[in-house]
Design a protein around this motif. Structure first.
Motif, short mmCIF file in Angstrom:
data_model
loop_
_atom_site.label_atom_id
_atom_site.label_comp_id
_atom_site.label_asym_id
_atom_site.label_seq_id
_atom_site.Cartn_x
_atom_site.Cartn_y
_atom_site.Cartn_z
N HIS A 13 43.67 -17.76 -28.70
CA HIS A 13 42.53 -17.70 -29.25
C HIS A 13 41.63 -16.68 -28.58
O HIS A 13 40.97 -15.67 -28.70
CB HIS A 13 41.59 -18.74 -29.71
CG HIS A 13 42.09 -19.26 -30.97
ND1 HIS A 13 41.57 -20.38 -31.77
CD2 HIS A 13 43.46 -18.99 -31.77
CE1 HIS A 13 42.11 -20.58 -32.72
NE2 HIS A 13 43.17 -19.75 -32.88
N GLY A 14 41.42 -17.19 -27.05
CA GLY A 14 40.82 -16.14 -26.06
C GLY A 14 41.15 -14.97 -26.01
O GLY A 14 40.52 -13.80 -25.93
N HIS A 15 42.65 -14.83 -25.92
CA HIS A 15 43.31 -13.56 -25.83
C HIS A 15 42.93 -12.67 -26.99
O HIS A 15 42.59 -11.42 -26.84
CB HIS A 15 45.04 -13.80 -25.86
CG HIS A 15 45.92 -12.52 -25.76
ND1 HIS A 15 45.85 -11.50 -24.69
CD2 HIS A 15 46.70 -12.23 -26.65
CE1 HIS A 15 46.71 -10.45 -25.04
NE2 HIS A 15 47.08 -10.77 -26.25
N ARG A 19 40.17 -7.99 -29.44
CA ARG A 19 39.13 -7.53 -30.49
C ARG A 19 38.01 -6.75 -29.70
O ARG A 19 37.44 -5.80 -30.35
CB ARG A 19 38.58 -8.69 -31.52
CG ARG A 19 39.61 -9.17 -32.30
CD ARG A 19 38.79 -10.09 -33.34
NE ARG A 19 38.32 -11.08 -32.86
CZ ARG A 19 38.87 -12.14 -32.76
NH1 ARG A 19 40.21 -12.40 -32.98
NH2 ARG A 19 38.27 -13.35 -32.28
N ALA A 20 37.81 -7.34 -28.71
CA ALA A 20 36.40 -6.53 -28.11
C ALA A 20 37.10 -5.44 -27.43
O ALA A 20 36.17 -4.55 -27.51
CB ALA A 20 36.13 -7.56 -26.81
N PHE A 42 39.14 -3.35 -28.76
CA PHE A 42 39.50 -2.46 -29.83
C PHE A 42 37.89 -2.16 -30.24
O PHE A 42 37.60 -0.87 -30.61
CB PHE A 42 40.02 -3.27 -31.08
CG PHE A 42 40.30 -2.32 -32.11
CD1 PHE A 42 41.49 -1.57 -32.31
CD2 PHE A 42 39.38 -1.98 -33.24
CE1 PHE A 42 41.88 -0.63 -33.06
CE2 PHE A 42 39.46 -0.96 -34.20
CZ PHE A 42 40.78 -0.28 -34.11
N ARG A 43 37.14 -3.19 -30.36
CA ARG A 43 35.67 -2.54 -30.84
C ARG A 43 35.15 -1.44 -29.76
O ARG A 43 34.25 -0.51 -30.16
CB ARG A 43 34.77 -3.94 -30.71
CG ARG A 43 33.25 -3.42 -31.13
CD ARG A 43 32.37 -4.80 -30.95
NE ARG A 43 32.96 -5.80 -31.98
CZ ARG A 43 32.21 -5.51 -33.32
NH1 ARG A 43 31.36 -4.80 -33.79
NH2 ARG A 43 32.64 -6.53 -34.22
N GLU A 44 35.37 -1.67 -28.49
CA GLU A 44 34.65 -0.75 -27.63
C GLU A 44 35.45 0.61 -27.37
O GLU A 44 34.79 1.61 -27.06
CB GLU A 44 34.76 -1.32 -26.06
CG GLU A 44 34.10 -2.67 -25.89
CD GLU A 44 34.34 -3.44 -24.47
OE1 GLU A 44 35.26 -2.85 -23.47
OE2 GLU A 44 33.83 -4.44 -24.29
N THR A 45 36.75 0.55 -27.81
CA THR A 45 37.56 1.73 -27.53
C THR A 45 38.01 2.53 -29.04
O THR A 45 38.37 3.70 -28.98
CB THR A 45 38.96 1.64 -26.78
OG1 THR A 45 39.54 0.65 -27.38
CG2 THR A 45 38.30 1.13 -25.41
N GLY A 46 37.68 1.68 -30.15
CA GLY A 46 38.45 2.16 -31.40
C GLY A 46 39.88 2.05 -31.13
O GLY A 46 40.43 2.74 -32.15
N GLY A 47 40.54 1.43 -30.29
CA GLY A 47 41.77 1.25 -30.11
C GLY A 47 42.49 2.35 -29.46
O GLY A 47 43.78 2.20 -29.00
N GLN A 48 41.74 3.33 -28.92
CA GLN A 48 42.29 4.52 -28.01
C GLN A 48 42.61 3.73 -26.67
O GLN A 48 42.00 3.21 -25.99
CB GLN A 48 41.43 5.65 -27.94
CG GLN A 48 41.07 6.32 -29.17
CD GLN A 48 40.11 7.57 -28.96
OE1 GLN A 48 40.02 7.97 -27.69
NE2 GLN A 48 39.33 8.08 -29.83
#
Length: 243
Positions: free
Chosen positions: A25-27, A32-33, A35-41
């Protein structure tokens, strides 16, 4: 009669013990954090796949599964382009996860299609090739599509016109002509794939293209091009001087 200390012990024994959250869960929260910061890039394919699988399989650590799937299929693109039943048959996956993966591919195709539909093909030719490659290059069977153009060479419709075997796909010339007339098209682009990977036109491809061009010409419609799509690239009948 039980003492106060005995009653407290009993209460402690009966009280539910809070279960620790699974280690993954922590991983997932960290993924998710990011992805939120980078948009997945910058995130590797297995992490994007892991995020996706976690939505479909929320109660299991899916990191090993994501890595295993990429090892089996080679690339993320190969995985989501594989037939649904083939994905669903993989150990650790089921219908929900398999459909989630195929939904990603369909969403990607629609995004690419949005870049070429209702636009002149001349000014968006590279985007059109990207769309055709994404849709057909990884198919395991031959598939034929017909793109319909208006008098300004604007792409007005894209239709599938048959799936075949690993080395041939049926094309019904009368049906293509009929659909071109239904769309009031001025020209069409024929597109099909070679699952072998080699986009070089076959003798059958050349003969069929000439027959189609003749039939379309009889009703005042042009054959703008015939594209053959393979994993090794594409071939244009127009560029090859075959039209």
């Amino acid at each position: 009669m039980p003492s106060e200390s005995d009653r407290q012990k009993d209460l402690l024994q009966e009280a539910p013990v809070a279960e620790a959250a699974p280690h993954y869960h922590g991983h997932r929260a960290r993924l998710r954090a990011r992805f939120r910061e980078t948009g997945g890039q910058g995130m590797p394919d297995y992490e994007i796949l892991e995020l996706l699988l976690a939505l479909a399989i929320p109660r299991r650590d899916v990191k090993p599964l994501a890595k295993d799937l990429l090892a089996r299929f080679g690339t993320f693109a190969n995985l989501i382009s594989a037939p649904l039943d083939q994905i669903e048959a993989q150990e650790g996956l089921g219908e929900v996860a398999a459909i989630a993966l195929k939904t990603v591919r369909e969403a990607a195709l629609r995004l690419l299609a949005a870049e070429v539909m209702q636009r002149p093909v001349i000014s968006s030719w590279n985007a059109l090739l990207d769309y055709c490659r994404a849709r057909l290059a990884r198919e395991s069977r031959e598939e034929t599509r017909v793109l319909f153009l208006d008098r300004k060479n604007v792409l007005i419709a894209d239709e599938g016109h048959g799936k075949g075997t690993v080395d041939q796909s049926p094309l019904y010339i009368r049906e293509v002509v009929k659909r071109a007339l239904d769309h009031a098209a001025s020209a069409v682009i024929l597109v099909h794939n070679h699952p072998s990977g080699d986009p070089a036109p076959s003798r059958a491809d050349i003969d069929m293209t000439r027959d189609l061009a003749t039939a379309l010409k009889a009703v005042g419609i042009g054959l703008h091009d015939h594209l053959v799509i393979g994993r090794q690239g594409h071939a244009s009948f127009k560029s090859l001087g075959l039209l």
